[in-house]
Design an enzyme around this catalytic site. Structure first.
Site, PDB file in Angstrom:
ATOM      1  N   GLY A  98       0.818  -1.208   0.000  1.00 47.12           N
ATOM      2  CA  GLY A  98       0.000   0.000   0.000  1.00 47.12           C
ATOM      3  C   GLY A  98       0.852   1.258   0.000  1.00 47.12           C
ATOM      4  O   GLY A  98       2.079   1.208  -0.040  1.00 47.12           O
ATOM      5  N   VAL A  99       0.151   2.385   0.041  1.00 49.15           N
ATOM      6  CA  VAL A  99       0.809   3.690   0.010  1.00 49.15           C
ATOM      7  C   VAL A  99       1.226   4.066   1.429  1.00 49.15           C
ATOM      8  O   VAL A  99       0.584   3.678   2.388  1.00 49.15           O
ATOM      9  CB  VAL A  99      -0.184   4.738  -0.541  1.00 49.15           C
ATOM     10  CG1 VAL A  99       0.415   6.122  -0.522  1.00 49.15           C
ATOM     11  CG2 VAL A  99      -0.585   4.362  -1.966  1.00 49.15           C
ATOM     12  N   GLY A 100       2.310   4.820   1.545  1.00 48.10           N
ATOM     13  CA  GLY A 100       2.616   5.439   2.831  1.00 48.10           C
ATOM     14  C   GLY A 100       3.924   5.014   3.445  1.00 48.10           C
ATOM     15  O   GLY A 100       4.667   4.204   2.886  1.00 48.10           O
ATOM     16  N   GLU A 131      -0.458  -1.637  -6.996  1.00 42.21           N
ATOM     17  CA  GLU A 131      -1.187  -0.565  -7.671  1.00 42.21           C
ATOM     18  C   GLU A 131      -0.435   0.762  -7.659  1.00 42.21           C
ATOM     19  O   GLU A 131      -0.725   1.629  -8.468  1.00 42.21           O
ATOM     20  CB  GLU A 131      -2.604  -0.407  -7.095  1.00 42.21           C
ATOM     21  CG  GLU A 131      -2.650  -0.243  -5.585  1.00 42.21           C
ATOM     22  CD  GLU A 131      -4.063  -0.106  -5.023  1.00 42.21           C
ATOM     23  OE1 GLU A 131      -5.040  -0.407  -5.721  1.00 42.21           O
ATOM     24  OE2 GLU A 131      -4.175   0.288  -3.846  1.00 42.21           O
ATOM     25  N   ASN A 143      -9.639   8.002   3.502  1.00 43.56           N
ATOM     26  CA  ASN A 143      -9.359   8.096   2.059  1.00 43.56           C
ATOM     27  C   ASN A 143     -10.288   7.199   1.238  1.00 43.56           C
ATOM     28  O   ASN A 143     -10.809   7.611   0.219  1.00 43.56           O
ATOM     29  CB  ASN A 143      -7.914   7.692   1.764  1.00 43.56           C
ATOM     30  CG  ASN A 143      -6.909   8.585   2.476  1.00 43.56           C
ATOM     31  OD1 ASN A 143      -7.152   9.763   2.688  1.00 43.56           O
ATOM     32  ND2 ASN A 143      -5.788   8.009   2.858  1.00 43.56           N
ATOM     33  N   GLY A 192      -7.558  -0.279  -3.175  1.00 44.15           N
ATOM     34  CA  GLY A 192      -7.353  -1.659  -3.628  1.00 44.15           C
ATOM     35  C   GLY A 192      -7.203  -2.636  -2.484  1.00 44.15           C
ATOM     36  O   GLY A 192      -7.016  -3.826  -2.724  1.00 44.15           O
TER      37      GLY A 192
END
Lengths: 500, 500
Positions: free
Chosen positions: A265-267, A291, A381, A385
């Site tokens: 994931g993001v971050g 993603e 947010n 995904g």
């Protein structure tokens, strides 16, 4: 270097001209995924027009669809215009988030793998206008995207009118990074022939009817991804727990020695995991089927460990982008950018046996995870995904620091205030305190593990107190709960500002 | 007609002999899926031995693994023996359910598509003994299963010792119904070449090392599926709502005219849907890709409408079985029985675009669904395949009568007490009152639809009251909740016996 051809020249318009041509009530399908490759020139011009015409009493309403989150020039500008009514399927703009949580903008928080079908089948309002950032456009209607794929192909094909932001921020060699492949949505499909992250099955452009292209605007504005921050000690501790666990899984023969591909994931936590892999001698030949790729991938490249990364977006900081541009020809053998329906497709995720690593907002003692709703009601947010990957991966790992708000929030709670990933699908929970492997554990065993391994010591005895009370007073002893107290931590936080 | 051969003759044992040979502390992997094709002779004999040896002070502990639920002779007998310690991955036996909810048997409630991997990777205690019901066994170790596939292949291949219950209840023509195909679990996989329910990709037997077969017991006991009940008016109302909705989707071009295949859960509502399809002139050439086929399929066959049904079990009543036997040769072109990893595989489910219809225990106003936990703590049966199908289908429909316990329980509540399928994955909720199509709706719109279309009038104003209060008092207005009252309906029921 500005790309040009007679077709482009014939379509050139100023952003103000395009803004004026847009309908006052409009559904926009925009490029952009985790602020990469989104339009940055037309939306602010449109917002300016709205501001001025609103004074004349004209009303506007915008439905904004994208791949995932975008930047201030799109989400921010349109949110501030006051005309935004509906946003799908993901966002992370603070101004927009406030509007959603005040109740003035509708937001539909969707699995990213579902969006194409919802568009193709007309379940959502249909696309009037597509606005996409591109690196090139040909006279016969081939559109070459920039740093993200996301939903762009579907929006372009379904829009009545198309506007392009032709950017000169990237070298022409960006052409060739994309692999555009669309599934048929009105009939049966055949197997998707991706068995490894590097497999190409489509084209590097989107073919549209050139008559639909109503204007092209030149742009030199870069993506607005935030600068890369060095991971803090919590993130490093989480990363180390994850890596030890994966090494142990390899030694048990559950992960092949040449590794299953990673989704992350993001971050900051996700970045810390990649940074730690880069430094760890036991990890090599890393593959990603994910993603979003962020700057942390450079750590792997520097260590000579990145075998291949399939993604829906390359979301680089300014420095990262510079590095990407310097190596853009050579790295075509390292990256593919795919539409989000393919990057997040259950078929490919399950087949490849991904190791999915995503961030939790909170988890409860039985392993249910909340990724989206602060205190059960306020959108952070979106699920993005994380559902696509968690539900179908080989290993689903959720990561979070054990505390938030300086200790006023415990990420481990008796009962999550919203469930995005449930006890059946969450396999591993990690905080800086430790890692709980929940696979093959009945509920009460999961609670013991999560409390003892993941909860912060500050909240551990309180959680044990709840668990003991639940075991004593719950009518059903399979998953004991004392419902009177289940949400009391959240209620206390809302009243006092602290779960303590 | 009892099948025989010299190998079978050489292995024949009495159930008591097998019972005596079983270890006192044992992990059993048994055939059986929604009581079809489970062993019925050895488990009661084992239970008898346990009962008698316990009196001598000997202790026993059994981990029982199956495909899904089984019958009284397996789940009931072993639960009553007092030796059952762990049960996976699904059950529906009332005696066993009580033990689980008293906290004396551990139960791991798993996605059925996950079980093979958990066994292959040694995440659960490894299988000591496999006991499967078969219609034939050859000297070279080919085992032909009976009315279910479930987990049998994996248990047979992973067990140290195998016992077979060779039944003469079915004609030998049952051979050929199965399509056994196992995925590799220690390396990458290739696409699963199923694009239509009738596609065959495996063998009709399981090949084992014949040396592992330690005994064969003859059996003449039929499966214990309950008799088929005519659907009540609530079930018929739900079925009619579902069919109208599907007809509407076809007219909108979202479902192809030759239909996407159906998955339907177990029980009266699912049966009513098939019965109604059989009677409705707009439905024809029905295909199913599901985990259980019940007697209701005969309605489709009688109406000349069953094109093909792929399943993991044929779960027929006594009368149904008689009919199946009469047509057993001819119907080989109508049915395939698959391992549950394939019947429930995300890849195949998403590719085929299934219409998934499953039963909810309760749903909340935002579309979160509880399929497993009564009042948040007591296990009903398990999630079974509902997560596999819901998360990856084309359409995920949840069905439930709006009331339970003579009106003391509302199936629509402010906040579910457990989430098995969340708002992102639940597309449609149906009760006898009506149908709420939640696709493309932001949370508050979903609440309006669910309350007005699905809730029973008796609870509608109470739900609206909660929703209005939540909108007023919730800090976040995206998914408004008033957490003090969110679980109050369940708390009230636990205290007073009614949600009223």
């Amino acid at each position: 270097m500005a790309i040009t051809n007679p077709f482009i020249e014939s379509k050139l318009k100023s952003p103000e001209e395009v803004a004026l041509a847009l309908p006052r009530h409009v559904t926009l399908g925009c490029s952009g995924f985790t602020p990469a490759g989104y339009p940055k020139i037309i939306p602010p011009a449109f917002a300016k027009r709205i501001e001025s015409e609103k004074k004349e009493g004209k009303d506007f309403s915008i439905n904004l669809y994208s791949g995932a989150s975008t930047g201030e020039e799109l989400d921010g500008a349109l949110a501030r215009s006051g005309a935004l009514k509906l946003r799908i399927p993901y966002q992370s703009n603070s101004y927009l988030r406030n509007l959603i949580n005040e109740g003035s903008v509708d937001f539909i928080d969707m699995h990213l793998s579902h969006v194409v079908k919802y568009i193709e089948h007309g379940i959502l309002p249909s696309i009037d206008v597509a606005i996409v950032e591109a690196v090139d456009v040909t006279a016969d209607g081939k559109i070459y995207l920039t740093t993200s794929s996301g939903m762009s192909a579907t929006y372009l094909l379904n829009a009545k009118e198309i506007y392009i932001e032709l950017t000169d921020i990237h070298p022409a060699e960006l052409k060739g990074y994309h692999d555009i492949y669309l599934l048929p949505h009105h009939s049966r499909t055949l197997p998707i022939n991706i068995v490894s992250p590097e497999d190409r099955i489509g084209t590097d452009y989107i073919q549209v009817n050139p008559d639909k292209i109503k204007g092209i605007v030149r742009s030199s504005v870069p993506d607005s991804a935030s600068e890369f921050k060095a991971p803090d000690s919590d993130c490093i501790a989480i990363a180390n727990h994850v890596l030890s666990f994966i090494q142990d899984e390899i030694s048990k023969g559950r992960i092949p020695k040449d590794y299953l591909p990673f989704q992350n994931g993001v971050g900051n936590i996700a970045n810390a995991v990649l940074a730690s892999m880069a430094k760890n001698d036991d990890f090599h030949e890393i593959q990603m089927y994910t993603e979003v790729v962020q700057d942390s991938v450079f750590d792997l490249i520097d260590a000579g460990k990145l075998k291949f990364a399939s993604t829906s977006a390359l979301t680089f900081s300014k420095l990262g982008l510079k590095r990407f541009h310097q190596n853009i020809s050579q790295w075509k053998s390292k990256f593919i950018i795919r539409p989000q329906e393919i990057s997040n497709h259950p078929e490919v995720i399950r087949r490849m046996g991904l190791i999915a690593m995503n961030t939790a907002l909170e988890a409860d003692i039985y392993g249910n995870v909340n990724s989206t709703h602060v205190m059960g009601s306020s959108m952070m947010n979106g699920i993005g995904g994380s559902g696509d990957f968690t539900r179908n991966s080989h290993l689903s790992i959720f990561m979070t620091p054990s505390l938030a708000k300086n200790g006023d929030i415990s990420a481990i709670v008796p009962f999550v205030s919203h469930t995005d990933h449930n006890e059946h699908s969450t396999m591993v929970i990690v905080t800086e305190q430790g890692l709980a492997d929940l696979r093959g554990c009945p509920p009460k065993k999961r609670a013991e593990l999560i409390i003892s391994k993941c909860a912060h010591p500050m909240y551990r005895s309180k959680l044990l107190e709840y668990f003991e009370k639940a075991k004593e007073l719950s009518k059903g002893k399979h998953t004991p709960h004392y419902l009177e107290d289940s949400l009391s931590w959240h209620i206390r936080f809302l009243k006092t500002g602290s779960m303590k």
